[in-house]
Write a protein that holds these residues in place. Structure first.
Motif, PDB file in Angstrom:
ATOM      1  N   TYR A  50       0.737  -1.207   0.016  1.00 21.56           N
ATOM      2  CA  TYR A  50      -0.140   0.035  -0.011  1.00 21.56           C
ATOM      3  C   TYR A  50       0.794   1.308   0.030  1.00 21.56           C
ATOM      4  CZ  TYR A  50      -3.655  -3.249   1.475  1.00 21.56           C
ATOM      5  OH  TYR A  50      -4.376  -4.372   1.664  1.00 21.56           O
ATOM      6  N   SER A  51       2.013   1.337   0.521  1.00 20.40           N
ATOM      7  CA  SER A  51       2.735   2.539   0.789  1.00 20.40           C
ATOM      8  C   SER A  51       3.051   3.421  -0.379  1.00 20.40           C
ATOM      9  CB  SER A  51       4.104   1.860   1.426  1.00 20.40           C
ATOM     10  OG  SER A  51       4.951   1.494   0.485  1.00 20.40           O
ATOM     11  N   LYS A  52       3.102   2.821  -1.796  1.00 23.71           N
ATOM     12  CA  LYS A  52       3.106   3.859  -2.693  1.00 23.71           C
ATOM     13  C   LYS A  52       2.024   4.528  -3.001  1.00 23.71           C
ATOM     14  CE  LYS A  52       2.301   0.316  -6.054  1.00 23.71           C
ATOM     15  NZ  LYS A  52       2.960  -0.440  -7.317  1.00 23.71           N
ATOM     16  N   HIS A  53       1.150   4.175  -2.467  1.00 24.10           N
ATOM     17  CA  HIS A  53      -0.351   5.021  -2.786  1.00 24.10           C
ATOM     18  C   HIS A  53      -0.608   5.976  -1.474  1.00 24.10           C
ATOM     19  CE1 HIS A  53      -1.118   2.091  -5.776  1.00 24.10           C
ATOM     20  NE2 HIS A  53      -0.792   1.356  -5.156  1.00 24.10           N
ATOM     21  N   ILE A  54       0.308   5.921  -0.549  1.00 23.82           N
ATOM     22  CA  ILE A  54       0.004   6.619   0.579  1.00 23.82           C
ATOM     23  C   ILE A  54       0.951   7.621   0.985  1.00 23.82           C
ATOM     24  CG2 ILE A  54      -0.599   6.554   3.275  1.00 23.82           C
ATOM     25  CD1 ILE A  54      -1.695   3.660   2.566  1.00 23.82           C
ATOM     26  N   THR A  55       0.720   8.879   1.652  1.00 20.05           N
ATOM     27  CA  THR A  55       1.606   9.901   1.970  1.00 20.05           C
ATOM     28  C   THR A  55       1.137  10.098   3.499  1.00 20.05           C
ATOM     29  OG1 THR A  55       2.051  10.774  -0.042  1.00 20.05           O
ATOM     30  CG2 THR A  55       2.654  12.175   1.771  1.00 20.05           C
ATOM     31  N   ASN A  56       2.096   9.717   4.445  1.00 19.39           N
ATOM     32  CA  ASN A  56       1.512   9.820   5.819  1.00 19.39           C
ATOM     33  C   ASN A  56       2.363  11.043   6.387  1.00 19.39           C
ATOM     34  OD1 ASN A  56       0.698   9.441   8.397  1.00 19.39           O
ATOM     35  ND2 ASN A  56       2.207   7.663   8.803  1.00 19.39           N
ATOM     36  N   ILE A  57       1.602  12.144   6.397  1.00 12.70           N
ATOM     37  CA  ILE A  57       2.405  13.435   7.108  1.00 12.70           C
ATOM     38  C   ILE A  57       2.551  13.239   8.512  1.00 12.70           C
ATOM     39  CG2 ILE A  57       1.977  15.930   7.050  1.00 12.70           C
ATOM     40  CD1 ILE A  57       2.609  15.002   4.294  1.00 12.70           C
ATOM     41  N   GLY A  58       1.613  12.629   9.003  1.00  9.51           N
ATOM     42  CA  GLY A  58       1.539  12.836  10.503  1.00  9.51           C
ATOM     43  C   GLY A  58       0.955  14.007  11.115  1.00  9.51           C
ATOM     44  N   PHE A  59       1.173  14.393  12.390  1.00  9.66           N
ATOM     45  CA  PHE A  59       0.536  15.577  12.908  1.00  9.66           C
ATOM     46  C   PHE A  59       0.793  16.918  11.858  1.00  9.66           C
ATOM     47  CE2 PHE A  59       0.134  19.171  15.798  1.00  9.66           C
ATOM     48  CZ  PHE A  59      -1.171  19.070  16.050  1.00  9.66           C
ATOM     49  N   GLY A  60      -0.178  17.574  11.666  1.00 14.47           N
ATOM     50  CA  GLY A  60      -0.100  18.935  10.877  1.00 14.47           C
ATOM     51  C   GLY A  60      -0.615  20.163  11.716  1.00 14.47           C
ATOM     52  N   GLU A  61       0.164  21.164  11.634  1.00 12.21           N
ATOM     53  CA  GLU A  61      -0.317  22.337  12.226  1.00 12.21           C
ATOM     54  C   GLU A  61      -1.569  23.132  11.424  1.00 12.21           C
ATOM     55  OE1 GLU A  61       0.774  23.617  15.213  1.00 12.21           O
ATOM     56  OE2 GLU A  61       2.265  21.916  15.906  1.00 12.21           O
ATOM     57  N   ARG A  62      -2.200  23.498  12.000  1.00  8.83           N
ATOM     58  CA  ARG A  62      -3.230  24.443  11.348  1.00  8.83           C
ATOM     59  C   ARG A  62      -2.540  25.583  10.410  1.00  8.83           C
ATOM     60  NH1 ARG A  62      -7.360  22.847  14.009  1.00  8.83           N
ATOM     61  NH2 ARG A  62      -9.330  22.477  13.045  1.00  8.83           N
ATOM     62  N   LYS A  63      -1.481  25.841  10.878  1.00  6.40           N
ATOM     63  CA  LYS A  63      -0.943  27.196   9.895  1.00  6.40           C
ATOM     64  C   LYS A  63      -0.314  26.548   8.750  1.00  6.40           C
ATOM     65  CE  LYS A  63       3.354  26.912  12.694  1.00  6.40           C
ATOM     66  NZ  LYS A  63       4.336  26.175  11.721  1.00  6.40           N
ATOM     67  N   ASP A  64       0.002  25.270   8.578  1.00  9.04           N
ATOM     68  CA  ASP A  64       0.421  24.697   7.434  1.00  9.04           C
ATOM     69  C   ASP A  64      -0.505  24.131   6.438  1.00  9.04           C
ATOM     70  OD1 ASP A  64       3.103  25.286   8.576  1.00  9.04           O
ATOM     71  OD2 ASP A  64       3.132  23.145   9.774  1.00  9.04           O
ATOM     72  N   PHE A  65      -1.799  24.208   6.788  1.00  7.29           N
ATOM     73  CA  PHE A  65      -2.914  23.274   6.251  1.00  7.29           C
ATOM     74  C   PHE A  65      -2.992  23.939   4.776  1.00  7.29           C
ATOM     75  CE2 PHE A  65      -5.852  21.656   9.590  1.00  7.29           C
ATOM     76  CZ  PHE A  65      -4.852  20.797  10.084  1.00  7.29           C
ATOM     77  N   ILE A  66      -2.567  25.023   4.600  1.00 11.06           N
ATOM     78  CA  ILE A  66      -2.877  25.752   2.981  1.00 11.06           C
ATOM     79  C   ILE A  66      -1.808  24.696   2.030  1.00 11.06           C
ATOM     80  CG2 ILE A  66      -2.316  27.829   1.693  1.00 11.06           C
ATOM     81  CD1 ILE A  66      -3.530  29.389   3.728  1.00 11.06           C
ATOM     82  N   LYS A  67      -0.639  24.925   2.647  1.00  6.10           N
ATOM     83  CA  LYS A  67       0.523  24.115   1.934  1.00  6.10           C
ATOM     84  C   LYS A  67       0.196  22.623   1.912  1.00  6.10           C
ATOM     85  CE  LYS A  67       5.268  23.096   1.809  1.00  6.10           C
ATOM     86  NZ  LYS A  67       6.635  23.281   2.349  1.00  6.10           N
TER      87      LYS A  67
END
Length: 167
Positions: A50-67
């Motif tokens: 499955y890993s080639k179909h998934i990007t696991n970012i982990g925890f994301g800060e709201r300030k980074d959501f646009i990006k």
């Protein structure tokens, strides 16, 4: 895009399985997960199958959501267990998706949230079994501009300072 807390009823195992089983060279997309995975889902997401179909970012800060959201065409809010407390709440991930003009695919058991998604056509609804999920993802992909226009109209019509004013 999947945003938020990952629990067993989040539908992610089924989403991941569907990605692999229904991957189509004419419809190449991946699942981006912004949130902390539990051990079971972490192992599934990092499995070579499955890993080639998934990007696991982990925890994301709201300030980074646009990006973080910039390359996403739909957001998932799936609750596969009918008795989940999420069925009686307003999932903040839905608010985050629409604030970033991302159409939502949600299960039908989300109460007012599901009603708003359907009424204002800011996304699509699926049954808890997620059998139609890939068709719905493809439909949003093919029609994302329409959904984005609907989201913009919804946000323009419902200017709010308190989220309770919407729901």
């Amino acid at each position: 895009l999947f945003l938020g807390l990952v629990r067993d009823e989040s539908g992610l195992p089924k989403v991941i399985e569907n990605l692999k089983n229904n991957y189509d060279s004419n419809f190449n997309f991946n699942l981006k997960i912004v949130g902390n995975l539990n051990k079971k889902l972490y192992n599934i997401a990092n499995n070579k199958k499955y890993s080639k179909h998934i990007t696991n970012i982990g925890f994301g800060e709201r300030k980074d959501f646009i990006k973080l959201f910039s390359d996403c065409f739909c957001g998932l809010c799936l609750v596969t267990f009918g008795g989940s407390y999420t069925s009686n709440t307003i999932p903040s991930k839905v608010i985050d998706y629409i604030q970033h003009n991302i159409p939502v695919i949600a299960t039908k058991n989300l109460g007012y949230t599901s009603e708003i998604i359907e009424k204002y056509q800011i996304g699509l609804l699926v049954e808890n079994d997620l059998n139609e999920l890939m068709k719905k993802i493809k439909y949003i992909y093919d029609n994302q501009e329409i959904f984005q226009k609907n989201i913009s109209q919804f946000l323009n019509e419902y200017k709010y300072t308190d989220i309770r004013d919407i729901f």
